[in-house]
Write a protein that holds these residues in place. Sequence first.
Motif, PDB file in Angstrom:
ATOM      1  N   ALA A  62       1.779   7.421   8.569  1.00  0.00           N
ATOM      2  CA  ALA A  62       1.162   7.428   7.235  1.00  0.00           C
ATOM      3  C   ALA A  62      -0.335   7.163   7.288  1.00  0.00           C
ATOM      4  N   GLU A  63      -0.794   6.521   8.362  1.00  0.00           N
ATOM      5  CA  GLU A  63      -2.181   6.073   8.416  1.00  0.00           C
ATOM      6  C   GLU A  63      -3.165   7.228   8.283  1.00  0.00           C
ATOM      7  N   ALA A  68      -2.481   9.982   6.719  1.00  0.00           N
ATOM      8  CA  ALA A  68      -2.132  10.784   5.551  1.00  0.00           C
ATOM      9  C   ALA A  68      -2.509  10.107   4.242  1.00  0.00           C
ATOM     10  N   ALA A  69      -2.931   8.846   4.297  1.00  0.00           N
ATOM     11  CA  ALA A  69      -3.169   8.097   3.061  1.00  0.00           C
ATOM     12  C   ALA A  69      -4.252   7.047   3.275  1.00  0.00           C
ATOM     13  N   GLU A  70      -4.829   6.606   2.160  1.00  0.00           N
ATOM     14  CA  GLU A  70      -5.728   5.455   2.156  1.00  0.00           C
ATOM     15  C   GLU A  70      -4.905   4.230   1.800  1.00  0.00           C
ATOM     16  N   PHE A  71      -5.195   3.076   2.421  1.00  0.00           N
ATOM     17  CA  PHE A  71      -4.451   1.840   2.176  1.00  0.00           C
ATOM     18  C   PHE A  71      -5.372   0.782   1.598  1.00  0.00           C
ATOM     19  N   ARG A  72      -4.842   0.042   0.608  1.00  0.00           N
ATOM     20  CA  ARG A  72      -5.522  -1.136   0.092  1.00  0.00           C
ATOM     21  C   ARG A  72      -4.521  -2.288   0.072  1.00  0.00           C
ATOM     22  N   PHE A  73      -4.710  -3.239   0.975  1.00  0.00           N
ATOM     23  CA  PHE A  73      -3.841  -4.401   1.038  1.00  0.00           C
ATOM     24  C   PHE A  73      -4.389  -5.502   0.142  1.00  0.00           C
ATOM     25  N   GLY A  74      -3.529  -6.462  -0.179  1.00  0.00           N
ATOM     26  CA  GLY A  74      -3.924  -7.553  -1.058  1.00  0.00           C
ATOM     27  C   GLY A  74      -4.279  -7.087  -2.450  1.00  0.00           C
ATOM     28  N   THR A  75      -3.647  -6.016  -2.893  1.00  0.00           N
ATOM     29  CA  THR A  75      -3.982  -5.398  -4.177  1.00  0.00           C
ATOM     30  C   THR A  75      -2.705  -5.096  -4.955  1.00  0.00           C
ATOM     31  N   THR A  76      -2.752  -5.292  -6.266  1.00  0.00           N
ATOM     32  CA  THR A  76      -1.618  -4.974  -7.124  1.00  0.00           C
ATOM     33  C   THR A  76      -2.082  -4.100  -8.287  1.00  0.00           C
ATOM     34  N   VAL A  77      -1.122  -3.557  -9.009  1.00  0.00           N
ATOM     35  CA  VAL A  77      -1.406  -2.799 -10.224  1.00  0.00           C
ATOM     36  C   VAL A  77      -1.250  -3.737 -11.412  1.00  0.00           C
ATOM     37  N   ARG A  78      -2.304  -3.866 -12.211  1.00  0.00           N
ATOM     38  CA  ARG A  78      -2.296  -4.775 -13.353  1.00  0.00           C
ATOM     39  C   ARG A  78      -1.908  -4.076 -14.662  1.00  0.00           C
TER      40      ARG A  78
END
Length: 409
Positions: free
Chosen positions: A125-126, A128-138
């Motif tokens: 997946a690395e 194929a996508a951008e990753f943002r850790f420590g993040t949630t949808v508000r």
Amino acid sequence: MAPDFTTPGTTRRRAVVVGAGIAGLAAATRLGHSGWDVLVVERSPTRRSSGYLVNLTGPGYDAAERLGILPALGARDLGFLTSVLIRADGRHKFTVPAALAQAALGGRAITVFRGDLESALHDVAEGAAEFRFGTTVRAVHQDTNQVQATLSDGDIVDADLLIGADGLHSGVRELVFGPEADFRVDLRHVVGALPLERVSPEVPERTSATFIGPGRTAAVINLGPGRSSAFLTYRCADVEGELGRGATDSLTSVFGDLGGPVPEVLRQLAASPDLAYFDSVSQIVADRWSRGRVVLLGDAAWCVTLFAGQGAGLALSGADRLAAALGDHGADLPAALSDWESSLRAEVRKRQALARKGTSQYAPPTKAHVWARDLAMRAIQLPGIRGMVQRAVRRANQQPSGVERRAPR
């Protein structure tokens, strides 16, 4: 190289995947390789890993093959283990050889640590996508043309599709579909699981030792130092009360009378309670898995529970089929999601029903049920019965009749 999700003006379709577990990583991989720009948002500050085992058979194995992760998983395959049934004091009842499970499942089956499966998925997946850790949808807002996700880092992201793959206690489901209480079905059982640094010497390596008594099960799996684990589950009338007491007090009070390998498990639990997984056994039952441009995937949508097995396989297969349906229907998102859901409903219903029946296997109501279960397991080893079981297991790992198995586009 992963796409730059912040670049404006792109004509490529965009997806936000919430959750970097098995379902989320599989969806990100398939969509990214299908030409989508994909952003994966994960609450945890780092990649997650755990030492618990998952089995891939049937559609889950097929999906892993199409995702291209079988070579990586094959190198980490743990194979089949010998199972020893024990009494309350640790004495052996009888042994089920590893060869019996191997013969029942055939060659298209693999057993790996969950962390190894997630690592293999992250590797593919690395790019194929951008990753943002420590993040949630508000917050989530949508119309017929797009869905907008407000992230905890302050960013506001526009996308064509938002995928909630954030587990049993899904935040996306809470925001878009309603409170968890509207969808969670409590099976009145509690489960605890703990990685083990060491296992009592009475459990040989590559062996699982399992005690099954009225209302409870305790299993210890020995795969060597730092690779072993314990699984404990029991029937409970007041689940919230048990969870409120915490893993150490609750599990010690229920399993503290057992001998054999269990006392060592409880000692390690008391020393490192934060390492334990401790939760209710619950299913998610929802009439619909999508609402507009938001779709739920994996445990967030259907959580079959560990009593059913195949949770990891369903997550992989669900992600694989979602990407296939999106490719088949192009811009017609409602048709794609409807087609995808129809292809999965029968399998999910079957697995959830098996889980509800499975409560009597993991926590038999009476001693008579324990005796009947032991008798059935002994009988499985008889040649004629063994063949019947092998055929039944293979049928159970197939897709329901009428469900088409599609290759990816």
